[in-house]
Design a protein around this motif. Structure first.
Motif, mmCIF file in Angstrom:
data_model
loop_
_atom_site.group_PDB
_atom_site.id
_atom_site.type_symbol
_atom_site.label_atom_id
_atom_site.label_comp_id
_atom_site.label_asym_id
_atom_site.label_seq_id
_atom_site.Cartn_x
_atom_site.Cartn_y
_atom_site.Cartn_z
ATOM 1 N N PRO A 67 -19.410 -34.808 7.194
ATOM 2 C CA PRO A 67 -20.727 -34.934 6.593
ATOM 3 C C PRO A 67 -21.827 -34.380 7.488
ATOM 4 O O PRO A 67 -21.650 -34.248 8.692
ATOM 5 C CB PRO A 67 -20.882 -36.439 6.394
ATOM 6 N N HIS A 68 -22.966 -34.067 6.862
ATOM 7 C CA HIS A 68 -24.060 -33.429 7.569
ATOM 8 C C HIS A 68 -25.385 -33.949 7.027
ATOM 9 O O HIS A 68 -25.517 -34.175 5.816
ATOM 10 C CB HIS A 68 -23.985 -31.910 7.385
ATOM 11 N N GLY A 69 -26.360 -34.121 7.892
ATOM 12 C CA GLY A 69 -27.712 -34.452 7.478
ATOM 13 C C GLY A 69 -27.801 -35.660 6.574
ATOM 14 O O GLY A 69 -27.328 -36.754 6.912
ATOM 15 N N PRO A 70 -28.383 -35.493 5.363
ATOM 16 C CA PRO A 70 -28.603 -36.646 4.468
ATOM 17 C C PRO A 70 -27.314 -37.362 4.067
ATOM 18 O O PRO A 70 -27.330 -38.576 3.839
ATOM 19 C CB PRO A 70 -29.279 -36.017 3.246
ATOM 20 N N ALA A 71 -26.214 -36.630 3.983
ATOM 21 C CA ALA A 71 -24.956 -37.264 3.547
ATOM 22 C C ALA A 71 -24.425 -38.235 4.592
ATOM 23 O O ALA A 71 -23.663 -39.149 4.248
ATOM 24 C CB ALA A 71 -23.908 -36.206 3.233
ATOM 25 N N ARG A 113 -27.192 -28.415 3.444
ATOM 26 C CA ARG A 113 -28.078 -29.149 4.358
ATOM 27 C C ARG A 113 -29.058 -30.041 3.607
ATOM 28 O O ARG A 113 -29.547 -31.033 4.173
ATOM 29 C CB ARG A 113 -28.824 -28.169 5.255
ATOM 30 N N ALA A 114 -29.359 -29.685 2.353
ATOM 31 C CA ALA A 114 -30.344 -30.461 1.600
ATOM 32 C C ALA A 114 -29.718 -31.601 0.811
ATOM 33 O O ALA A 114 -30.395 -32.586 0.496
ATOM 34 C CB ALA A 114 -31.118 -29.553 0.650
ATOM 35 N N VAL A 171 -20.786 -32.664 -2.851
ATOM 36 C CA VAL A 171 -21.499 -31.388 -2.865
ATOM 37 C C VAL A 171 -21.387 -30.734 -1.494
ATOM 38 O O VAL A 171 -21.118 -29.534 -1.376
ATOM 39 C CB VAL A 171 -22.972 -31.593 -3.263
ATOM 40 N N GLN A 172 -21.569 -31.525 -0.440
ATOM 41 C CA GLN A 172 -21.428 -30.978 0.911
ATOM 42 C C GLN A 172 -19.998 -30.515 1.170
ATOM 43 O O GLN A 172 -19.777 -29.467 1.787
ATOM 44 C CB GLN A 172 -21.838 -32.030 1.947
ATOM 45 N N TRP A 173 -19.022 -31.268 0.699
ATOM 46 C CA TRP A 173 -17.621 -30.907 0.923
ATOM 47 C C TRP A 173 -17.305 -29.575 0.253
ATOM 48 O O TRP A 173 -16.691 -28.696 0.863
ATOM 49 C CB TRP A 173 -16.722 -32.017 0.374
ATOM 50 N N TYR A 174 -17.732 -29.403 -1.006
ATOM 51 C CA TYR A 174 -17.486 -28.141 -1.706
ATOM 52 C C TYR A 174 -18.238 -26.996 -1.047
ATOM 53 O O TYR A 174 -17.717 -25.879 -0.940
ATOM 54 C CB TYR A 174 -17.893 -28.266 -3.176
ATOM 55 N N ALA A 175 -19.476 -27.248 -0.617
ATOM 56 C CA ALA A 175 -20.257 -26.205 0.034
ATOM 57 C C ALA A 175 -19.617 -25.787 1.362
ATOM 58 O O ALA A 175 -19.572 -24.597 1.705
ATOM 59 C CB ALA A 175 -21.692 -26.697 0.275
#
Length: 498
Positions: A49-53, A473-474, A480-484
């Motif tokens: 995970p990154h940032g908001p997640a 990042r947003a 969504v982060q995983w797919y990105a």
């Protein structure tokens, strides 16, 4: 005097135990992942995970809701099987020992089963605690009745379950779950809420279940010195050296002519120095798969999910209905009416799924599908768009694409971006970029995947990387982060972040 068997109050201690165990197991798994993600982000290394997640996954409600996946699968299965055996020992045989001793043998066998590849803590706790807690709860709360019932009457409650199981089995074919998502979950506010909750809250549970090699963020410590090049290659495969004080997934040490890989859920597995030097990331993935001790627990989850979840839902509906009918009718009539109502409700829920399957097998001729693209019926438009996305050569105009992407139907938007990814076009490139702003996370996940497939063929890799990175990042949505992240890996080396 006769009282109903208080099924729900009997099951409750076992289910609560399952929730507590699952929550602790998830927290123990996710805590080092979250702390390592924070440290890696501060170092400019992109991972998920990154940032908001990170804040999303660290929230208390995330762990509690994710634990329900275990409660409704392995928790429900173990609890219901134990309840059935304990109930049978109290009601079907003259001497409880006839069932108690074989049940104790099954319990010991379960403990050996989950530990057959080596001792594992949490699977052992699941097998060790839930059956005896449920057994004791059943024996303590089983009412004494002065009414004599034949074994046939007692087993008659299984008839609706058998009928529903026979009705559901033909539906478990390939593509049915996609039909349910497109035609039911993504077509109403309630369905959208269920779909969003599933994708939002199940990632921590998936991290617990998945083999270490399949996880996005994998951590290690090493007693042997590794060159900067080796550590860089490991990072490309998702392996990151953990910070001091944080529990790693694996520990790497030298033992004779081999490197040994060990961990809390792994058997110590050796890899040759040559194999590690040639492809370190692949070597660690292979070693963790070979030494994985969680395989039997995953099998247990799947085995318990298929019968456990539906039967638990049936019990949650049947027991209150039987109580309500008992205020008006005698006991046998109340039980019969509650069983009949649950059976009819179950069949009414299954019936539309048969029509969904027929819709999926609908017309396949291009000339018919081309007319479906402009149909007033949602099911026909969706059928045609899905066929086009899966390779059927149809005349999908820009008017149709814009109508779908600007419409209110998430399923149509989903299959439209799938089509755009499978049929790249310079003309439609901007439509894909705009779809990144879709309010539905399923559509956004499919859009980043479509961008990663279309960009290399359109020579737009850099633009796609920048757009997908901004989305990653947003977004606060873990999937969504995983797919990105997967899409960025597909497009080339991962970028560093400022």
């Amino acid at each position: 005097m006769h009282r109903f068997v208080p099924v729900l109050s009997i099951l409750l201690p076992g289910l609560l135990t399952a929730e507590i165990l699952a929550f602790i197991q998830i927290q123990r798994c996710m805590d080092p992942v979250i702390h390592n993600a924070i440290n890696l982000e501060a170092s400019g290394i992109l991972t998920v995970p990154h940032g908001p997640a990170i804040a999303t996954l660290a929230a208390m409600d995330m762990g509690l809701f994710a634990a329900l996946l275990f409660v409704l699968s392995v928790g429900a299965g173990l609890t219901l099987i134990t309840f059935a055996l304990a109930w049978a020992s109290c009601t079907l045989v003259p001497d409880r020992r006839w069932i108690t001793f074989p049940a104790a043998g099954l319990w010991v066998g379960l403990l050996f089963f989950v530990n057959q590849n080596g001792p594992v803590l949490f699977p052992s706790l699941w097998a060790l605690l839930i059956p005896p807690i449920t057994w004791k709860s059943t024996v303590a709360r089983m009412p004494q009745s002065s009414i004599h019932e034949s074994p046939f009457h007692k087993l008659a409650h299984l008839i609706p379950l058998v009928i529903l199981a026979c009705a559901a089995l033909p539906l478990l074919g390939k593509g049915m779950f996609i039909d349910i998502r497109d035609s039911l979950l993504l077509s109403s506010r309630t369905g959208l809420a269920i779909s969003d909750a599933y994708y939002r809250y199940t990632l921590p549970a998936a991290e617990v279940i998945k083999p270490i090699a399949a996880r996005q963020l994998k951590t290690y410590t090493s007693d042997i010195p590794l060159s900067p090049q080796t550590e860089e290659e490991l990072r490309a495969w998702g392996w990151h050296r953990t910070q001091p004080g944080l529990r790693p997934h694996i520990h790497l040490r030298q033992e004779g002519e081999h490197l040994m890989v060990s961990g809390s859920t792994l058997k110590a597995t050796g890899i040759s120095k040559e194999e590690f030097a040639h492809a370190p990331g692949k070597a660690l993935n292979t070693a963790t798969l070979d030494g994985d001790r969680m395989g039997p627990f995953r099998s247990l989850i799947l085995f318990c999910l298929v019968p456990g979840f539906p039967i638990l839902l049936y019990a949650l509906a049947f027991c209150p209905l039987r109580r309500i009918f008992a205020w008006i009718f005698d006991r046998p009539t109340a039980s019969f009416l509650a069983s009949l109502l649950c059976l009819l409700t179950g069949l009414s829920l299954l019936l539309p799924l048969y029509f969904l399957g027929e819709a999926r097998k609908g017309p396949q001729k291009p000339e018919v599908l081309n007319t479906y693209l402009f149909s007033e019926k949602r099911s026909e438009r969706l059928h045609a768009m899905r066929a086009a996305a899966k390779g059927k050569k149809l005349d999908v105009s820009e008017t149709v694409l814009r109508r779908n992407l600007e419409g209110k139907d998430p399923a149509e938007r989903y299959w439209t971006v799938t089509f755009l990814g499978s049929r790249p076009s310079e003309t439609h490139w901007e439509l894909l970029l705009q779809a990144l702003n879709d309010p539905n996370p399923n559509v956004v996940c499919k859009t980043v995947e479509a961008l990663s497939l279309a960009a290399p063929r359109l020579h737009q890799t850099k633009m796609a990387q920048e757009a997908i990175l901004r989305t990653l990042r947003a977004s606060e949505h873990p999937y969504v982060q995983w797919y990105a992240f997967q899409a960025l890996k597909r497009l080339g080396p991962l970028p560093r972040i400022p």
